[in-house]
Design an enzyme around this catalytic site. Structure first.
Site, PDB file in Angstrom:
ATOM      1  N   GLU A 106       3.202   1.554  -1.919  1.00  0.00           N
ATOM      2  CA  GLU A 106       3.055   0.612  -3.019  1.00  0.00           C
ATOM      3  C   GLU A 106       3.794   1.207  -4.202  1.00  0.00           C
ATOM      4  O   GLU A 106       3.454   2.294  -4.672  1.00  0.00           O
ATOM      5  CB  GLU A 106       1.578   0.376  -3.340  1.00  0.00           C
ATOM      6  CG  GLU A 106       0.794  -0.264  -2.197  1.00  0.00           C
ATOM      7  CD  GLU A 106       1.368  -1.582  -1.731  1.00  0.00           C
ATOM      8  OE1 GLU A 106       2.054  -2.266  -2.529  1.00  0.00           O
ATOM      9  OE2 GLU A 106       1.169  -1.935  -0.561  1.00  0.00           O
TER      10      GLU A 106
ATOM     11  N   CYS B  61       0.307  -1.011 -12.047  1.00  0.00           N
ATOM     12  CA  CYS B  61       1.527  -1.505 -11.401  1.00  0.00           C
ATOM     13  C   CYS B  61       1.568  -3.026 -11.349  1.00  0.00           C
ATOM     14  O   CYS B  61       2.651  -3.611 -11.235  1.00  0.00           O
ATOM     15  CB  CYS B  61       1.672  -0.912 -10.004  1.00  0.00           C
ATOM     16  SG  CYS B  61       0.286  -1.259  -8.905  1.00  0.00           S
TER      17      CYS B  61
END
Length: 483
Positions: free
Chosen positions: A250, A284
């Site tokens: 990720e 994020c």
């Protein structure tokens, strides 16, 4: 006296071969050292991998229902020690205690989700073309695996990776970031107290170009799950894939929130503050680009400025504070670099854009929530991840232009749109090039029962979370039996 900590290998706390250490500091008071941790070597890393390999045959023989008992006990420990753990997160990462408590709560919810998967580790029974054959599939663990985590959610992301890996029957080598080494110690201690057998979870501190590099290159680790920067993740993914390992990553995001003319603007501004400004923008999935129709742009900009300027910045442990310090000096300089880059490119700093030093804040890494206007798609501020409390406002003439602009980036993690037009909301869901889409909800919102991940350069491999959370950590074996 400041404590010195060690690696955790084979159920024991072991000093590094190098005998060298690094310090973890409080980013809110940079002269406060929270502990010294081993600057580990390739030898230390290989030792942890070897121990994980040796522990694997025993661990895979334990049923998932037996393994999940550890997660049940871990849930209770986190519930009982929530305030202590949250204070540690706040002190070492810089975020507020309130934000840290939310991280503990989210971690507990994730553990409950993973725990429910223990009795669903099943294959399929499939009909054979031969009536004398019985055919089916089974799920098997991979072996020793690696987990590499970032600093922004040090407890949560550690658990999001370690829990499903061990529940699937794998043994783990865990490398946390140096910035949150003390929290990693706490997490491993909690797993140990919850009954994790020796060798199943191993912790190695150190630099990424030593420990992380060896984990990526070492074929004994059958899989690596990584969360961090896109540049590092893509390089690591190439290394792991080249040796035949499995890779899950990720990575970065440059997430857009689109505001249409019929949006509830107060709700939208609040959502942008939650996702793009709070936690110092160190999420994020947080909003970093606000794409707004020209007819409402002036009103939106004024509301954004007022909301950003109202955010109370200070020590994360103080009452009423909404943003603490950014996590480290590197993040401070990254923030300042992109502010300067935006100015030089012709953008306008509407508010913020500076380091905060008043009232003793010069002791740490504090920055002002920042709104930037006159941003165009060719600017670095519109294309590169800042990981700070900065939103870039971009003005468009139509919904079609908004979608085109939102997709004009190498990232594809998260997104949001604020509108009461159902047709445009549905079109947005279909047209936006991301792994996570929101309508009238902040771009960083998530629930554990849904998969998490992105498109383009935001993710590699299978998704985390969701109903398939354990799939990355398992192999499928096809079985044929003649009756």
């Amino acid at each position: 006296m400041t404590s010195t900590y060690h690696n955790y290998i084979g159920g024991k706390w072991i000093p590094s071969e190098s005998e060298k250490t690094f310090a973890s500091i409080n980013p809110g008071k940079a002269n406060e050292i929270l502990g010294y941790f081993p600057n580990s070597t390739v030898y230390d890393t290989r030792s942890a991998i070897k121990v994980a390999e040796e522990a694997f045959p025993f661990w895979r023989s334990i049923t998932p229902i037996q393994r999940v008992d550890i997660l049940y006990r871990l849930i209770r420990l986190l519930e009982d020690e929530k305030k202590e753990v949250a204070l540690l997160i706040s002190t070492e990462v810089g975020k507020t205690v309130t934000a840290a408590e939310k991280e503990v709560d989210a971690t507990i919810q994730a553990l409950k989700h993973f725990s429910g998967a223990a009795n669903r580790l099943a294959g399929e029974t499939l009909p054979s073309i031969d009536p004398n054959y019985f055919t089916y599939t089974i799920k098997e663990p991979l072996g020793a695996v690696g987990v590499i985590t970032p600093f922004n959610f040090p407890l949560g992301i550690g658990v999001y990776k370690i829990a499903p890996a061990m529940l699937a029957g794998n043994t783990v080598v865990y490398k946390p970031p140096n910035d949150t080494a003390r929290i990693a110690i706490k997490l491993v201690e909690l797993f140990e107290r919850a009954g994790m057998p020796a060798g199943v979870l191993n912790l190695v501190f150190g630099d990424g170009d030593v420990v992380g590099k060896e984990m990526g290159e070492n074929a004994s680790l059958k899989a690596i799950s990584f969360t961090g920067s896109t540049a590092v993740g893509l390089k690591l993914g190439q290394t792991v894939s080249a040796r035949g390992g499995k890779m899950q990553a990720e990575l970065g995001g440059k997430n857009a929130t689109i505001l249409l003319e019929d949006a509830n603007l107060d709700e939208a501004i609040n959502g942008i503050m939650i996702s793009g400004m709070y936690n110092n923008g160190q999420s994020c999935t947080g909003t970093s680009r606000v794409i707004v129709l020209e007819e409402i742009a002036e009103v939106v900009l004024e509301k954004l400025k007022a909301a950003a300027q109202a955010i109370r910045v200070g020590y994360g442990q103080d009452e009423g504070i909404e943003n603490g310090a950014v996590a480290n000096e590197k993040q401070l300089h990254t923030y300042l670099h992109y502010i300067q880059s935006a100015k030089e490119a012709g953008a306008k700093i509407e508010c913020g854009g500076k380091r905060l030093t008043e009232n003793g804040l010069d002791q740490g890494y504090f920055v002002a929530p920042t709104v930037i206007s006159h941003v165009t798609s060719d600017m670095a501020i519109a294309q590169e991840e800042i990981f700070g409390p900065v939103v870039a406002v971009m003005i468009v003439q139509s919904y079609a232009e908004a979608i085109q602009l939102a997709n004009d980036t190498s990232f594809g993690l998260s997104s949001s749109i604020y509108t009461n037009d159902l047709a445009k909301a549905q079109a947005f869901i279909q047209q936006i090039e991301v792994g996570v889409a929101h309508v009238n909800i902040p771009s960083n919102y998530y629930e554990n029962q849904l998969p998490f991940g992105g498109k383009k350069q935001s993710s590699i491999g299978l998704r985390e979370q969701g109903s398939t959370a354990l799939d990355f950590w398992l192999d499928t074996k096809a079985v044929y039996i003649k009756s």
